[in-house]
Enzyme design. Structure first.
Site, PDB file in Angstrom:
ATOM      1  N   SER A   1       0.836  -1.202   0.000  1.00 53.62           N
ATOM      2  CA  SER A   1       0.000   0.000   0.000  1.00 53.62           C
ATOM      3  C   SER A   1       0.869   1.249   0.000  1.00 53.62           C
ATOM      4  O   SER A   1       2.007   1.238   0.460  1.00 53.62           O
ATOM      5  CB  SER A   1      -0.933   0.003   1.207  1.00 53.62           C
ATOM      6  OG  SER A   1      -0.189   0.057   2.402  1.00 53.62           O
ATOM      7  N   ASP A   2       0.296   2.323  -0.505  1.00 51.94           N
ATOM      8  CA  ASP A   2       0.961   3.618  -0.473  1.00 51.94           C
ATOM      9  C   ASP A   2       0.858   4.181   0.949  1.00 51.94           C
ATOM     10  O   ASP A   2       0.121   3.667   1.792  1.00 51.94           O
ATOM     11  CB  ASP A   2       0.304   4.558  -1.487  1.00 51.94           C
ATOM     12  CG  ASP A   2       1.234   5.661  -1.969  1.00 51.94           C
ATOM     13  OD1 ASP A   2       2.244   5.938  -1.281  1.00 51.94           O
ATOM     14  OD2 ASP A   2       0.968   6.239  -3.027  1.00 51.94           O
ATOM     15  N   TYR A   3       1.566   5.242   1.192  1.00 46.69           N
ATOM     16  CA  TYR A   3       1.632   5.868   2.521  1.00 46.69           C
ATOM     17  C   TYR A   3       0.234   6.150   3.086  1.00 46.69           C
ATOM     18  O   TYR A   3      -0.542   6.870   2.475  1.00 46.69           O
ATOM     19  CB  TYR A   3       2.439   7.171   2.433  1.00 46.69           C
ATOM     20  CG  TYR A   3       2.543   7.899   3.734  1.00 46.69           C
ATOM     21  CD1 TYR A   3       3.449   7.485   4.685  1.00 46.69           C
ATOM     22  CD2 TYR A   3       1.722   8.981   4.004  1.00 46.69           C
ATOM     23  CE1 TYR A   3       3.547   8.152   5.901  1.00 46.69           C
ATOM     24  CE2 TYR A   3       1.822   9.655   5.206  1.00 46.69           C
ATOM     25  CZ  TYR A   3       2.716   9.230   6.150  1.00 46.69           C
ATOM     26  OH  TYR A   3       2.804   9.889   7.342  1.00 46.69           O
TER      27      TYR A   3
END
Length: 193
Positions: free
Chosen positions: A185-187
């Site tokens: 996942s992204d931040y």
């Protein structure tokens, strides 16, 4: 079995040696040169203890208002796929056992650059045809080139957050394309669901 510690960095246009931004590198129409730049970036990053780059960024930029236009190679899916494959080859070299290579992560899956009104994080509302015709081919090119990770986008695609989109992540990426690498996942993406 143990989970390894990986150090990652946005080594998107160089590490110690800085190259032009990806949009400018794309304007070179020279995938061989891009591959060389990425190989040098990988060598420098690996020497700093970096194992993974969050690159290539392969979102198509079709709205100049979008604030991340400069991170990609433009608006053409085929050309972006060619340049992304060159980046992957450059970063990885022959294989990851080479101490001068780093793993790759294609982002942002999928249609992140298609946010309505050019707004970052905005919904990408499109048909399955448009998604497959214009946006997915770039990610397929990355999978075919041996990308190690795929990062889902923050935005919603056709009404569903990409980070939890079974159609994108399971049906297309895993089942249809056979991607067996890591999906990360992204931040703060999970929190933002």
């Amino acid at each position: 079995n143990k989970i390894p510690m990986l150090f990652a960095s946005d080594t998107i246009h160089g590490c110690k040696t800085i190259y032009p931004i990806p949009l400018a590198l794309g304007a070179s129409f020279n995938p061989e040169l891009l591959e060389e730049c990425c190989a040098m970036a990988a060598k420098e990053a690996a020497a700093d203890g970096i194992h993974l780059t969050f690159s290539p960024m392969v979102d198509l930029a079709r709205d100049a208002r979008w604030g991340r236009v400069m991170e990609g190679f433009g608006e053409d899916a085929y050309y972006t796929g060619v340049m992304a494959a060159a980046q992957i080859r450059g970063y990885k070299g022959k294989d990851l056992s080479n101490k001068e290579s780093i793993a790759t992560c294609a982002k942002h899956f999928a249609a992140y650059g298609a946010g309505e009104g050019g707004r970052d994080y905005n919904v990408a509302d499109m048909s399955e045809y448009s998604l497959r015709q214009y946006f997915l081919p770039v990610y397929k090119a990355c999978v075919d080139a041996g990308v190690d990770m795929i990062m889902p986008s923050f935005n919603a695609v056709c009404g569903l957050p990409a980070t939890a989109n079974k159609h994108l992540l399971c049906d297309i990426l895993r089942e249809e394309w056979g991607f067996d690498g890591v999906v990360n996942s992204d931040y703060a993406a999970i929190k933002e669901l």
